[in-house]
Design a protein around this motif. Sequence first.
Motif, PDB file in Angstrom:
ATOM      1  N   THR A   9      -5.071 -28.905 -96.984  1.00 54.66           N
ATOM      2  CA  THR A   9      -6.373 -29.299 -97.509  1.00 54.66           C
ATOM      3  C   THR A   9      -7.485 -28.986 -96.527  1.00 54.66           C
ATOM      4  N   ASP A  10      -8.641 -28.620 -97.077  1.00 57.26           N
ATOM      5  CA  ASP A  10      -9.832 -28.416 -96.261  1.00 57.26           C
ATOM      6  C   ASP A  10     -10.887 -29.477 -96.559  1.00 57.26           C
ATOM      7  N   SER A  12     -12.325 -30.058 -99.391  1.00 62.13           N
ATOM      8  CA  SER A  12     -13.257 -29.681-100.452  1.00 62.13           C
ATOM      9  C   SER A  12     -12.909 -30.420-101.745  1.00 62.13           C
ATOM     10  N   ASP A  13     -13.832 -30.389-102.699  1.00 71.39           N
ATOM     11  CA  ASP A  13     -13.583 -31.033-103.991  1.00 71.39           C
ATOM     12  C   ASP A  13     -12.359 -30.441-104.703  1.00 71.39           C
ATOM     13  N   ARG A  16      -9.304 -31.900-103.178  1.00 65.12           N
ATOM     14  CA  ARG A  16      -9.098 -33.305-103.557  1.00 65.12           C
ATOM     15  C   ARG A  16      -8.486 -33.403-104.952  1.00 65.12           C
ATOM     16  N   GLY A 110     -11.389 -23.053-102.233  1.00 64.62           N
ATOM     17  CA  GLY A 110     -11.815 -24.188-101.433  1.00 64.62           C
ATOM     18  C   GLY A 110     -13.191 -23.965-100.874  1.00 64.62           C
ATOM     19  N   ARG A 111     -13.355 -24.220 -99.600  1.00 64.20           N
ATOM     20  CA  ARG A 111     -14.691 -24.128 -99.008  1.00 64.20           C
ATOM     21  C   ARG A 111     -15.190 -22.702 -98.872  1.00 64.20           C
ATOM     22  N   SER A 112     -14.332 -21.732 -99.163  1.00 68.44           N
ATOM     23  CA  SER A 112     -14.794 -20.350 -99.107  1.00 68.44           C
ATOM     24  C   SER A 112     -15.768 -20.047-100.232  1.00 68.44           C
ATOM     25  N   LEU A 114     -16.992 -21.875-104.390  1.00 65.68           N
ATOM     26  CA  LEU A 114     -16.466 -22.209-105.703  1.00 65.68           C
ATOM     27  C   LEU A 114     -16.455 -21.013-106.628  1.00 65.68           C
ATOM     28  N   SER A 121      -9.174 -15.417-100.833  1.00 67.19           N
ATOM     29  CA  SER A 121      -9.127 -16.746-100.261  1.00 67.19           C
ATOM     30  C   SER A 121      -7.886 -16.951 -99.414  1.00 67.19           C
TER      31      SER A 121
END
Length: 290
Positions: A9-10, A12-13, A16, A110-112, A114, A121
């Motif tokens: 996990t990073d 990010s939404d 989650r 993820g944070r790369s 949306l 990724s």
Amino acid sequence: MYTRVLYPTDGSDPAREALGYALDLAAEHDATLHVLNVANTNQDSLTTVEGRVVDVLESEGEEVVDEAVDRATERGVDAVSAVLQGDPALTIVDYAREYDVDLVVMPTHGRSGLSRLLLGSVTERVVGSIDVPLVVVNPTEDRTFRYPPREILAATDGSGAADLALDSAVALARDTGATLHVVYVVETTTLGFDVRSALASEELDAGAESVLEAAAERAEESGVDPVTHVEHGHPHREILSLVDGEVDLLALGVHGETDFSRSVLGGVATKVIRTAPVPVLLRRESDSAV
């Protein structure tokens, strides 16, 4: 069936949302959830606070994994956590091997960004090199993922990677009591309407039936009685059409050490994963097995 599930996990939404699925899965199989955050040392993350050098990413990572572990504890799921430094994809793959995990659960992005789905990724790179089953979850606001699944769809083309995906789907169907569907999509979009194309279509249909018969035998040996389908048209469209209904999990095979575009089923896996409304279980055939 699963005893050690890895959830990278990073924070990010999308990550989650993938955690919810990972917790459902771990709870169902009484598995230990390994929560991993990788502080990307390829980035500048060091700052000076009160004369001490503090790795900001690592500090953030501790908060991220602690939050995930708290959610696992609330669900009654055993969880362990780690924050490591390094290249995210390589570290995830190495961790999976070192701790002998049975399954990895990741979001498609993820944070790369949306807008950037799978391609480009960290998940793409993990897909291209992981040796254990990997479930990718495409977060969506309008659909609730269901686990354990009631209906599983395995797409096959008779390749070694597809057989690995089928084996995982069979084992899961046997363990959860889900109905297993196996589909072979005959690509007919390039065929014309002359006699030669008609003969070619008959040969393709015969080949598809042969592959499905072998797949059914493979499943029946494990005590699972599958429902087989032969479809015609664009492979990714036909697969998604079957998924868009009661199917809860899709299983696909991929191969290629670094190039995810070299997937089985005519290269449709990438297109399927980008828009699949359900989690996708991927199995990779290593180069040594090709």
